[in-house]
Design an enzyme around this catalytic site. Structure first.
Site, PDB file in Angstrom:
ATOM      1  N   SER A  35      55.726  28.723  48.328  1.00  0.00           N
ATOM      2  CA  SER A  35      54.597  28.428  47.438  1.00  0.00           C
ATOM      3  C   SER A  35      54.000  27.074  47.804  1.00  0.00           C
ATOM      4  O   SER A  35      54.643  26.031  47.645  1.00  0.00           O
ATOM      5  CB  SER A  35      55.053  28.401  45.974  1.00  0.00           C
ATOM      6  N   HIS A  60      52.892  31.866  49.651  1.00  0.00           N
ATOM      7  CA  HIS A  60      52.597  32.237  48.268  1.00  0.00           C
ATOM      8  C   HIS A  60      51.514  31.283  47.753  1.00  0.00           C
ATOM      9  O   HIS A  60      51.695  30.059  47.750  1.00  0.00           O
ATOM     10  CB  HIS A  60      53.884  32.098  47.447  1.00  0.00           C
ATOM     11  N   MET A  64      45.370  29.323  39.597  1.00  0.00           N
ATOM     12  CA  MET A  64      45.380  29.008  38.151  1.00  0.00           C
ATOM     13  C   MET A  64      43.974  28.647  37.702  1.00  0.00           C
ATOM     14  O   MET A  64      43.269  27.919  38.413  1.00  0.00           O
ATOM     15  CB  MET A  64      46.315  27.822  37.890  1.00  0.00           C
ATOM     16  N   MET A  96      47.174  33.760  38.354  1.00  0.00           N
ATOM     17  CA  MET A  96      47.445  33.364  36.964  1.00  0.00           C
ATOM     18  C   MET A  96      46.105  33.035  36.322  1.00  0.00           C
ATOM     19  O   MET A  96      45.793  31.878  36.015  1.00  0.00           O
ATOM     20  CB  MET A  96      48.391  32.156  36.949  1.00  0.00           C
ATOM     21  N   ASP A 200      60.058  33.868  40.588  1.00  0.00           N
ATOM     22  CA  ASP A 200      59.173  32.733  40.840  1.00  0.00           C
ATOM     23  C   ASP A 200      59.360  31.686  39.748  1.00  0.00           C
ATOM     24  O   ASP A 200      59.091  31.947  38.571  1.00  0.00           O
ATOM     25  CB  ASP A 200      57.724  33.252  40.844  1.00  0.00           C
TER      26      ASP A 200
HETATM   27  C1  DX5 Z   1      54.415  28.482  38.701  1.00  0.00           C
HETATM   28  C2  DX5 Z   1      54.055  29.111  40.030  1.00  0.00           C
HETATM   29  C3  DX5 Z   1      55.168  29.023  40.991  1.00  0.00           C
HETATM   30  C4  DX5 Z   1      55.529  27.619  41.354  1.00  0.00           C
HETATM   31  C5  DX5 Z   1      56.961  27.551  41.713  1.00  0.00           C
HETATM   32  O1  DX5 Z   1      53.424  28.727  37.788  1.00  0.00           O
HETATM   33  O2  DX5 Z   1      53.731  30.476  39.882  1.00  0.00           O
HETATM   34  O3  DX5 Z   1      54.911  29.782  42.187  1.00  0.00           O
HETATM   35  O4  DX5 Z   1      54.755  27.126  42.416  1.00  0.00           O
HETATM   36  O5  DX5 Z   1      57.323  26.218  41.825  1.00  0.00           O
HETATM   37  P1  DX5 Z   1      58.863  25.796  41.848  1.00  0.00           P
HETATM   38  O6  DX5 Z   1      59.518  26.582  42.926  1.00  0.00           O
HETATM   39  O7  DX5 Z   1      58.801  24.317  42.120  1.00  0.00           O
HETATM   40  O8  DX5 Z   1      59.383  26.092  40.492  1.00  0.00           O
HETATM   41 ZN    ZN Z   2      53.667  31.776  41.802  1.00  0.00          ZN
END
Ligand code: DX5
Ligand code: ZN
Length: 240
Positions: A35, A60, A64, A96, A200
């Protein structure tokens, strides 16, 4: 201005038979999706090339909108930049956003291989999945930590992937919620190997093994991966 002028010819990629292929069949080993939410955005291309060279299976892209989640991140132009940086890599887009139907085509044109939409959005899920499939992408449906696994049981249009959020979406670097692994177990029991199960949020080498043991076959990581010194070693550890 149109989406084509935003993503440009180089970033766009036509639908191919192989688009989304990685999520269409059970993998031989757990997949790791990097990500880029925790990447160094000032060196985004280098960061993408580094994690792919270190063994990541997909990039990934967390999208948002400041409404569905309380944060803003990136859009199709960033996806197109990732596509230019790593032309052969799988791009896994996590939407999202409210009204994801507005964004499936722009992300497909920006080179996305896969899009995941949230079960909690107020749009027609089967129609969204059909729309994404018609664009040539594989499709996923995500559930937030407070949404039960049963919410994924009866969606008419099948999807390739189910994403179980292990944090409340919006930010990287949050603590993993272990209780969601019960949802992973029940989804794996119900769907067998027919679908990918992605997890995730808060995943690290310390908890990846329990995720894989519960039935996860796609592990997403932002902070644990991009915050580590050795991407290759971290990716290997994230496979559980
Ligand atoms: C959160 C995202 C994740 C995030 C994960 O809303 O969908 O993909 O980037 O980050 P880590 O691995 O740091 O929790
Ligand atoms: Zn994500």
């Amino acid at each position: 201005m149109t989406i084509d002028s935003v993503v440009g010819g180089e970033g766009a990629r036509g639908a191919t038979a192989s688009r989304g292929a990685l999520f269409r069949a059970p993998p031989a080993r757990p997949l790791v999706a990097a990500s880029i939410l925790s990447a160094d955005f000032s060196r985004l291309g280098d960061e993408c090339r580094a994690v792919i060279a270190a063994g990541a299976d997909a990039i990934h892209v967390d999208v948002m909108d400041g409404h569905f989640v309380p944060n803003l991140s990136m859009g199709p132009a960033v996806c197109a930049a990732v596509r230019r940086a790593v032309p052969g890599a799988m791009i896994d887009v996590h939407l999202m956003v409210e009204q994801p139907s507005r964004f499936l085509e722009p992300f497909a044109k920006a080179g996305a291989d896969h899009c995941t939409v949230h079960r909690e959005v107020e749009e027609d899920l089967p129609a969204l999945l059909a729309q994404g499939h018609s664009l040539g992408m594989s499709m996923g449906v995500a559930i937030n930590p407070d949404t039960p696994a049963t919410a994924l049981a009866s969606i008419a249009e099948p999807c390739e992937l189910m994403l179980v959020m292990s944090v409340h979406p919006g930010y990287s670097g949050q603590a993993f919620i272990p209780a969601v692994l019960d949802k992973v177990r029940s989804l794996r029991a119900r769907f067998g190997a027919s679908r990918r199960i992605e997890i995730d949020g808060g995943v690290s080498p310390a908890n990846a093994h329990s995720c894989v043991e519960a039935g996860v076959d796609v592990v997403v990581s932002a902070s644990a991966l991009f915050g580590s010194r050795d991407y290759g070693a971290t990716i290997a550890a994230l496979r559980g």
